[in-house]
Scaffold this motif. Sequence first.
Motif, PDB file in Angstrom:
ATOM      1  N   ALA A 202       0.853  -1.188   0.000  1.00  0.00           N
ATOM      2  CA  ALA A 202       0.000   0.000   0.000  1.00  0.00           C
ATOM      3  C   ALA A 202       0.887   1.235   0.000  1.00  0.00           C
ATOM      4  N   LEU A 203       0.404   2.301  -0.615  1.00  0.00           N
ATOM      5  CA  LEU A 203       1.117   3.579  -0.658  1.00  0.00           C
ATOM      6  C   LEU A 203       0.454   4.548   0.310  1.00  0.00           C
ATOM      7  N   ALA A 204       1.254   5.349   0.996  1.00  0.00           N
ATOM      8  CA  ALA A 204       0.696   6.264   1.984  1.00  0.00           C
ATOM      9  C   ALA A 204       1.574   7.496   2.132  1.00  0.00           C
ATOM     10  N   ARG A 205       0.975   8.540   2.718  1.00  0.00           N
ATOM     11  CA  ARG A 205       1.681   9.782   3.050  1.00  0.00           C
ATOM     12  C   ARG A 205       1.472  10.046   4.532  1.00  0.00           C
ATOM     13  N   PHE A 206       2.546  10.417   5.229  1.00  0.00           N
ATOM     14  CA  PHE A 206       2.442  10.679   6.662  1.00  0.00           C
ATOM     15  C   PHE A 206       2.196  12.159   6.923  1.00  0.00           C
ATOM     16  N   LEU A 207       1.227  12.468   7.777  1.00  0.00           N
ATOM     17  CA  LEU A 207       0.974  13.855   8.181  1.00  0.00           C
ATOM     18  C   LEU A 207       0.136  13.864   9.449  1.00  0.00           C
ATOM     19  N   ASN A 208       0.570  14.673  10.422  1.00  0.00           N
ATOM     20  CA  ASN A 208      -0.179  14.896  11.661  1.00  0.00           C
ATOM     21  C   ASN A 208      -0.544  13.590  12.381  1.00  0.00           C
ATOM     22  N   GLY A 209       0.441  12.704  12.482  1.00  0.00           N
ATOM     23  CA  GLY A 209       0.228  11.478  13.234  1.00  0.00           C
ATOM     24  C   GLY A 209      -0.595  10.432  12.525  1.00  0.00           C
ATOM     25  N   LYS A 210      -0.832  10.619  11.224  1.00  0.00           N
ATOM     26  CA  LYS A 210      -1.635   9.648  10.481  1.00  0.00           C
ATOM     27  C   LYS A 210      -0.955   9.275   9.170  1.00  0.00           C
ATOM     28  N   PHE A 211      -1.200   8.038   8.724  1.00  0.00           N
ATOM     29  CA  PHE A 211      -0.816   7.631   7.381  1.00  0.00           C
ATOM     30  C   PHE A 211      -2.033   7.802   6.484  1.00  0.00           C
ATOM     31  N   HIS A 212      -1.915   8.646   5.451  1.00  0.00           N
ATOM     32  CA  HIS A 212      -3.009   8.889   4.522  1.00  0.00           C
ATOM     33  C   HIS A 212      -2.798   8.033   3.278  1.00  0.00           C
ATOM     34  N   ARG A 213      -3.826   7.297   2.902  1.00  0.00           N
ATOM     35  CA  ARG A 213      -3.689   6.409   1.741  1.00  0.00           C
ATOM     36  C   ARG A 213      -3.450   7.203   0.466  1.00  0.00           C
ATOM     37  N   VAL A 214      -2.543   6.693  -0.365  1.00  0.00           N
ATOM     38  CA  VAL A 214      -2.300   7.235  -1.700  1.00  0.00           C
ATOM     39  C   VAL A 214      -2.800   6.205  -2.699  1.00  0.00           C
ATOM     40  N   ASP A 215      -3.685   6.609  -3.581  1.00  0.00           N
ATOM     41  CA  ASP A 215      -4.238   5.669  -4.559  1.00  0.00           C
ATOM     42  C   ASP A 215      -3.141   5.124  -5.458  1.00  0.00           C
ATOM     43  N   LYS A 216      -3.195   3.818  -5.673  1.00  0.00           N
ATOM     44  CA  LYS A 216      -2.199   3.183  -6.537  1.00  0.00           C
ATOM     45  C   LYS A 216      -2.382   3.655  -7.981  1.00  0.00           C
ATOM     46  N   PRO A 217      -1.286   3.737  -8.724  1.00  0.00           N
ATOM     47  CA  PRO A 217      -1.398   4.188 -10.126  1.00  0.00           C
ATOM     48  C   PRO A 217      -2.066   3.137 -11.001  1.00  0.00           C
ATOM     49  N   GLN A 218      -2.719   3.606 -12.054  1.00  0.00           N
ATOM     50  CA  GLN A 218      -3.263   2.698 -13.069  1.00  0.00           C
ATOM     51  C   GLN A 218      -2.149   2.453 -14.089  1.00  0.00           C
ATOM     52  N   ILE A 219      -1.609   1.248 -14.079  1.00  0.00           N
ATOM     53  CA  ILE A 219      -0.455   0.946 -14.916  1.00  0.00           C
ATOM     54  C   ILE A 219      -0.891   0.047 -16.075  1.00  0.00           C
ATOM     55  N   PRO A 220      -1.111   0.635 -17.266  1.00  0.00           N
ATOM     56  CA  PRO A 220      -1.505  -0.180 -18.416  1.00  0.00           C
ATOM     57  C   PRO A 220      -0.313  -0.945 -18.973  1.00  0.00           C
ATOM     58  N   PRO A 221      -0.537  -2.098 -19.604  1.00  0.00           N
ATOM     59  CA  PRO A 221       0.568  -2.798 -20.275  1.00  0.00           C
ATOM     60  C   PRO A 221       1.199  -1.890 -21.314  1.00  0.00           C
ATOM     61  N   LYS A 222       2.510  -1.954 -21.446  1.00  0.00           N
ATOM     62  CA  LYS A 222       3.211  -1.030 -22.351  1.00  0.00           C
ATOM     63  C   LYS A 222       2.702  -1.142 -23.781  1.00  0.00           C
ATOM     64  N   ASP A 223       2.276  -2.367 -24.199  1.00  0.00           N
ATOM     65  CA  ASP A 223       1.817  -2.545 -25.574  1.00  0.00           C
ATOM     66  C   ASP A 223       0.376  -2.089 -25.780  1.00  0.00           C
ATOM     67  N   LYS A 224      -0.304  -1.659 -24.687  1.00  0.00           N
ATOM     68  CA  LYS A 224      -1.703  -1.243 -24.803  1.00  0.00           C
ATOM     69  C   LYS A 224      -1.937   0.171 -24.293  1.00  0.00           C
ATOM     70  N   ARG A 225      -0.863   0.944 -24.143  1.00  0.00           N
ATOM     71  CA  ARG A 225      -1.030   2.285 -23.574  1.00  0.00           C
ATOM     72  C   ARG A 225      -1.857   3.201 -24.467  1.00  0.00           C
ATOM     73  N   ARG A 226      -1.846   2.959 -25.782  1.00  0.00           N
ATOM     74  CA  ARG A 226      -2.632   3.798 -26.677  1.00  0.00           C
ATOM     75  C   ARG A 226      -4.129   3.637 -26.435  1.00  0.00           C
ATOM     76  N   GLU A 227      -4.526   2.484 -25.850  1.00  0.00           N
ATOM     77  CA  GLU A 227      -5.934   2.238 -25.593  1.00  0.00           C
ATOM     78  C   GLU A 227      -6.417   3.003 -24.359  1.00  0.00           C
ATOM     79  N   PHE A 228      -5.502   3.483 -23.538  1.00  0.00           N
ATOM     80  CA  PHE A 228      -5.867   4.226 -22.334  1.00  0.00           C
ATOM     81  C   PHE A 228      -5.842   5.714 -22.669  1.00  0.00           C
ATOM     82  N   ALA A 229      -7.035   6.249 -22.954  1.00  0.00           N
ATOM     83  CA  ALA A 229      -7.108   7.621 -23.465  1.00  0.00           C
ATOM     84  C   ALA A 229      -6.830   8.669 -22.393  1.00  0.00           C
ATOM     85  N   SER A 230      -7.266   8.428 -21.161  1.00  0.00           N
ATOM     86  CA  SER A 230      -7.154   9.458 -20.130  1.00  0.00           C
ATOM     87  C   SER A 230      -5.720   9.597 -19.641  1.00  0.00           C
ATOM     88  N   ILE A 231      -5.377  10.823 -19.236  1.00  0.00           N
ATOM     89  CA  ILE A 231      -4.077  11.085 -18.646  1.00  0.00           C
ATOM     90  C   ILE A 231      -4.208  10.895 -17.140  1.00  0.00           C
TER      91      ILE A 231
END
Length: 455
Positions: A202-231
Amino acid sequence: MEQKQNKRFVLDTSVLIHDHKALEHFSEHGHDIVIPTWVVDELDRFKHEQGYRGVNSRKASKLLEKMEHDRRLRIEFRTSKEAEAAKSMESNNDLRIILCAKYVQEEHAGDTVILVSKDTNLRIKARACGIAAEDYKSDKIISSIADLYKHPKEVQIEDGAFLDKLLRDFNIVVDEWKELYGSEYYPNECCRFMLRDTERFALARFLNGKFHRVDKPQIPPKDKRREFASIHPINEEQAFAYHLLTAPEVHLVTLAGDAGTGKTLISLLAGAIQVKGDLYDQILVFRPNIEIGRSLGALPGTVDEKFEPWKQPIFDNLSLILRSDKELSAVFKKNGSKDKDISNAGLSMLLKSERIEISPITFLRGRSFNRKFVIIDDVQNLTPQEVKTVITRMGEGTKVVLAGDVSQIDDPHLDPISNGLAYTVARWQGQDIFGHVALQKGERSRLAELASKLM
């Protein structure tokens, strides 16, 4: 008892232009300071310039006058007559400054005389003349470039319940999980928690005595990146960066990374989304107008027209974002625009609506910014004093992003650990409104990533 040897520092013009407070720094440590008169001449010549060199020249001159009665400060006009070639050496100010330092060395044979300069070649020539020479070190508060490129803290954990809770909830109170402490965490530190002997993390950021969750990246397969339109973030470093860029309690973010790691793109994406959501009124992008390769000379036209070539990298990134925005695409289709024209129409609309402004960094002085998302690109080419000028312009409700690549410094008086980006990271670490991410994975293309590593 052996008497302690006194140190006398001869300061070159480059030091005072780089940091006009250098005189105070040496004086505070009880050192004797020598300023050759040719340094004063050069400050006088530069004082009419409009850029940071002119500003710092004027400030340094005023400080010199204020300190001229300080017994430790001395303005020196004499030069060494030891060498027969002395007169022939007095052909330019660099050599005159060296001869002045040589004179001080001869006059105070029992002291250590050191010429301080940001000019590498001047230091080399001084050493060839038997004078100790050093770079100006007061602004170098990190010891190595590696301090800029630290990976997120990796923590091995034994209890899967922690990951479950962090992935389920937005944050976790640290006191409930004291066994995770391998060391202290500083505010907004990015962390990667890994469950031992598994692939779960899990990914997290620490601040004010808490670990805040960081959403995992959307990692498309390198050969299919053109199909993922959004940045969107496609690696963990970009995910951490995007999280900090969209965290309302973080007002200053620094992004360090090689070309092609997504610093500018992820910053513009975060800014565009938040301006669209009315969290900020406008995106402001400031860039130093520094050319690569041979100069093209003076460009014709208005200021906007002259700065057009430096706007193009921002336009390129904005085009990618606009092409991926389906809502924006639908709007332009209703207006009769063809698909291939969507990005150009979107850029034109943004610029005319004043939702984004792209300007030279020199136009920032004297302005104040409220409710703006401000991106300063190529910060590695700014001095610490210039970055201070930038940050002190910011008003309430403004977020500042400083992005740069310390391997691409064009200012001859800056280096990887004395530039404005490195200085900011070192000074601000530990502040709860500051966050830093080092982006090391190239995403532009395999060609660009290999070029960055191999060349």
